[in-house]
Design a protein around this motif. Structure first.
Motif, PDB file in Angstrom:
ATOM      1  N   VAL A   1      40.176  64.102  11.899  1.00 21.52           N
ATOM      2  CA  VAL A   1      38.797  64.124  12.386  1.00 21.52           C
ATOM      3  C   VAL A   1      38.394  65.572  12.622  1.00 21.52           C
ATOM      4  O   VAL A   1      39.235  66.418  12.935  1.00 21.52           O
ATOM      5  N   PRO A   2      37.104  65.890  12.457  1.00 21.39           N
ATOM      6  CA  PRO A   2      36.637  67.253  12.759  1.00 21.39           C
ATOM      7  C   PRO A   2      36.453  67.436  14.257  1.00 21.39           C
ATOM      8  O   PRO A   2      36.340  66.470  15.014  1.00 21.39           O
ATOM      9  N   ALA A   3      36.414  68.679  14.684  1.00 24.08           N
ATOM     10  CA  ALA A   3      36.140  68.989  16.085  1.00 24.08           C
ATOM     11  C   ALA A   3      34.636  69.099  16.302  1.00 24.08           C
ATOM     12  O   ALA A   3      33.910  69.540  15.409  1.00 24.08           O
ATOM     13  N   PRO A   4      34.129  68.698  17.449  1.00 19.84           N
ATOM     14  CA  PRO A   4      32.706  68.920  17.750  1.00 19.84           C
ATOM     15  C   PRO A   4      32.382  70.407  17.707  1.00 19.84           C
ATOM     16  O   PRO A   4      33.208  71.245  18.056  1.00 19.84           O
ATOM     17  N   VAL A   5      31.176  70.728  17.276  1.00 22.35           N
ATOM     18  CA  VAL A   5      30.738  72.124  17.237  1.00 22.35           C
ATOM     19  C   VAL A   5      30.113  72.464  18.591  1.00 22.35           C
ATOM     20  O   VAL A   5      29.074  71.901  18.963  1.00 22.35           O
ATOM     21  N   VAL A   6      30.762  73.346  19.342  1.00 23.59           N
ATOM     22  CA  VAL A   6      30.289  73.722  20.678  1.00 23.59           C
ATOM     23  C   VAL A   6      30.444  75.222  20.862  1.00 23.59           C
ATOM     24  O   VAL A   6      31.149  75.894  20.106  1.00 23.59           O
ATOM     25  N   GLU A   7      29.784  75.747  21.884  1.00 23.68           N
ATOM     26  CA  GLU A   7      29.956  77.147  22.242  1.00 23.68           C
ATOM     27  C   GLU A   7      31.222  77.296  23.087  1.00 23.68           C
ATOM     28  O   GLU A   7      31.365  76.631  24.115  1.00 23.68           O
ATOM     29  N   VAL A   8      32.125  78.150  22.653  1.00 22.78           N
ATOM     30  CA  VAL A   8      33.392  78.345  23.357  1.00 22.78           C
ATOM     31  C   VAL A   8      33.228  79.449  24.386  1.00 22.78           C
ATOM     32  O   VAL A   8      33.015  80.613  24.044  1.00 22.78           O
ATOM     33  N   ARG A   9      33.355  79.076  25.660  1.00 25.57           N
ATOM     34  CA  ARG A   9      33.294  80.065  26.745  1.00 25.57           C
ATOM     35  C   ARG A   9      34.694  80.481  27.191  1.00 25.57           C
ATOM     36  O   ARG A   9      34.914  81.621  27.577  1.00 25.57           O
ATOM     37  N   ASP A  10      35.643  79.548  27.175  1.00 22.42           N
ATOM     38  CA  ASP A  10      37.011  79.833  27.625  1.00 22.42           C
ATOM     39  C   ASP A  10      37.933  78.789  26.994  1.00 22.42           C
ATOM     40  O   ASP A  10      37.834  77.605  27.307  1.00 22.42           O
ATOM     41  N   PRO A  11      38.833  79.202  26.095  1.00 20.06           N
ATOM     42  CA  PRO A  11      39.700  78.237  25.426  1.00 20.06           C
ATOM     43  C   PRO A  11      40.881  77.764  26.262  1.00 20.06           C
ATOM     44  O   PRO A  11      41.639  76.883  25.837  1.00 20.06           O
ATOM     45  N   THR A  12      41.047  78.336  27.483  1.00 24.04           N
ATOM     46  CA  THR A  12      42.201  77.974  28.307  1.00 24.04           C
ATOM     47  C   THR A  12      42.193  76.482  28.622  1.00 24.04           C
ATOM     48  O   THR A  12      41.210  75.938  29.113  1.00 24.04           O
ATOM     49  N   GLY A  13      43.295  75.813  28.326  1.00 26.26           N
ATOM     50  CA  GLY A  13      43.444  74.408  28.670  1.00 26.26           C
ATOM     51  C   GLY A  13      42.862  73.430  27.667  1.00 26.26           C
ATOM     52  O   GLY A  13      42.891  72.221  27.912  1.00 26.26           O
ATOM     53  N   ALA A  14      42.340  73.915  26.535  1.00 23.07           N
ATOM     54  CA  ALA A  14      41.746  72.997  25.556  1.00 23.07           C
ATOM     55  C   ALA A  14      42.773  71.986  25.052  1.00 23.07           C
ATOM     56  O   ALA A  14      42.476  70.794  24.906  1.00 23.07           O
ATOM     57  N   GLY A  15      43.992  72.456  24.778  1.00 20.62           N
ATOM     58  CA  GLY A  15      45.034  71.541  24.311  1.00 20.62           C
ATOM     59  C   GLY A  15      45.446  70.533  25.362  1.00 20.62           C
ATOM     60  O   GLY A  15      45.734  69.372  25.047  1.00 20.62           O
ATOM     61  N   ASP A  16      45.462  70.963  26.618  1.00 15.54           N
ATOM     62  CA  ASP A  16      45.807  70.043  27.712  1.00 15.54           C
ATOM     63  C   ASP A  16      44.756  68.942  27.834  1.00 15.54           C
ATOM     64  O   ASP A  16      45.077  67.771  28.070  1.00 15.54           O
ATOM     65  N   ALA A  17      43.482  69.322  27.689  1.00 18.65           N
ATOM     66  CA  ALA A  17      42.408  68.338  27.742  1.00 18.65           C
ATOM     67  C   ALA A  17      42.476  67.406  26.540  1.00 18.65           C
ATOM     68  O   ALA A  17      42.250  66.189  26.666  1.00 18.65           O
ATOM     69  N   PHE A  18      42.773  67.964  25.357  1.00 15.21           N
ATOM     70  CA  PHE A  18      42.937  67.124  24.168  1.00 15.21           C
ATOM     71  C   PHE A  18      43.997  66.058  24.408  1.00 15.21           C
ATOM     72  O   PHE A  18      43.803  64.875  24.093  1.00 15.21           O
ATOM     73  N   ASP A  19      45.138  66.475  24.963  1.00 17.52           N
ATOM     74  CA  ASP A  19      46.210  65.515  25.246  1.00 17.52           C
ATOM     75  C   ASP A  19      45.693  64.358  26.094  1.00 17.52           C
ATOM     76  O   ASP A  19      45.976  63.186  25.831  1.00 17.52           O
ATOM     77  N   ALA A  20      44.933  64.705  27.136  1.00 15.82           N
ATOM     78  CA  ALA A  20      44.443  63.684  28.057  1.00 15.82           C
ATOM     79  C   ALA A  20      43.475  62.730  27.370  1.00 15.82           C
ATOM     80  O   ALA A  20      43.569  61.504  27.523  1.00 15.82           O
ATOM     81  N   GLY A  21      42.542  63.290  26.606  1.00 17.14           N
ATOM     82  CA  GLY A  21      41.569  62.431  25.930  1.00 17.14           C
ATOM     83  C   GLY A  21      42.224  61.503  24.932  1.00 17.14           C
ATOM     84  O   GLY A  21      41.889  60.305  24.860  1.00 17.14           O
ATOM     85  N   LEU A  22      43.165  62.050  24.155  1.00 16.23           N
ATOM     86  CA  LEU A  22      43.854  61.216  23.170  1.00 16.23           C
ATOM     87  C   LEU A  22      44.703  60.146  23.846  1.00 16.23           C
ATOM     88  O   LEU A  22      44.669  58.968  23.451  1.00 16.23           O
ATOM     89  N   LEU A  23      45.460  60.522  24.870  1.00 17.82           N
ATOM     90  CA  LEU A  23      46.326  59.554  25.539  1.00 17.82           C
ATOM     91  C   LEU A  23      45.520  58.451  26.198  1.00 17.82           C
ATOM     92  O   LEU A  23      45.885  57.268  26.129  1.00 17.82           O
TER      93      LEU A  23
END
Length: 279
Positions: free
Chosen positions: A220-242
């Protein structure tokens, strides 16, 4: 829905945005913020934000930093061990176009099997790879995975740090239901890791994410958004997917939920969900 137990770090993040590239001997003005962090705690916070029942298992110092970080986890049940000798983990994050992290795991490095709560009933165990990558906390990570298997729980692991991955890592996560690497971590692990785990859901930043298991591959593609701070993006991805996967979503819908959570994370400073807290 199954309760999720997250085993990982609870830390303090010091976010540094310099006004110009740092240079030896120079005094560079910067914007500096201190926020609660830690990969495991971030994922737990996002799971709670999305409505999951979640417990965080971590080790913190007997200090103000640890108490403050613990207080910044609304909706998360805490199973914390207070270490009398080491400080709460601290991570300095340099945001200067890229992201460089300087980590002192402190008390988190001393997480041990005795810190783990019993796993009763029905649930899912999510393990932060930092626990496995540090030799001092690795026994706790391996014990957590073994306990989850014995309890009949599903399991997931985020490798967390490509440069620290070694040939032994696939053996440590053998039998895990779901591995959650980013593209660099997957490249470091090699294709052979697919045979060690049930499924691999890999992120590729703005390019989206891909799920691979014995049945096939979905992207799936990623939503197109303005990136202000990439810190924790992978941690949030884990949570949403789980959250989606444990509710019965298939690979494509689970990936989409993960990408949406990751996109939400990068649009504001810090690695935790934006306030006000939503449940």
């Amino acid at each position: 829905m199954s309760r999720v137990v997250v085993v990982g770090d609870l830390a303090v993040d010091v976010l540094v945005t310099p006004s110009a590239p740092a240079a030896p001997g120079a005094d560079v003005p910067a914007r500096i913020r201190t926020v609660a962090g830690g990969a495991g705690a971030n994922t737990a916070a996002w799971l709670a934000h999305l409505g999951s029942a979640v417990t965080l298992v971590a080790r913190v110092g007997d200090d103000a930093a640890g108490r403050s970080a613990a207080a910044d986890l609304p909706g998360v049940d805490l199973a914390l061990t207070v270490d009398p000798d080491e400080p709460t983990a601290t991570v300095v994050v340099l945001l200067d176009g890229d992201r460089t992290m300087l980590s002192d795991r402190g008390a988190a490095a001393r997480l041990c099997p005795a810190d783990l709560p019993p796993l009763d009933g029905r649930g899912h165990l999510h393990l932060s790879g930092y626990v496995l990558l540090d030799p001092s906390s690795r026994p706790a990570g391996l014990a957590a995975l073994a306990a989850a298997r014995d309890a009949g729980w599903s399991t997931s692991v985020d490798p967390q740090a490509a440069p620290a991955l070694t040939p032994e890592f696939p053996g440590w996560v053998a039998g895990v239901d779901l591995l959650l690497p980013n593209a660099d971590e997957l490249a470091a692990l090699g294709d052979g890791v697919h045979g060690a785990v049930g499924a691999v859901a890999a992120t590729a930043g703005a390019e989206g994410a891909t799920w691979t298991d014995a049945r096939g591959t979905w992207s799936v593609p990623a939503p197109v958004v303005e990136v202000r701070d990439p810190t924790g993006a992978g941690d949030a991805f884990d949570a949403g997917l789980l959250r989606a996967w444990l509710a019965g979503a298939g690979p494509r819908d689970a990936l989409r939920a993960g990408c949406e959570a990751g996109a939400a994370a990068v649009q504001h400073p810090g690695a935790r969900p934006p306030r006000p807290f939503a449940r």
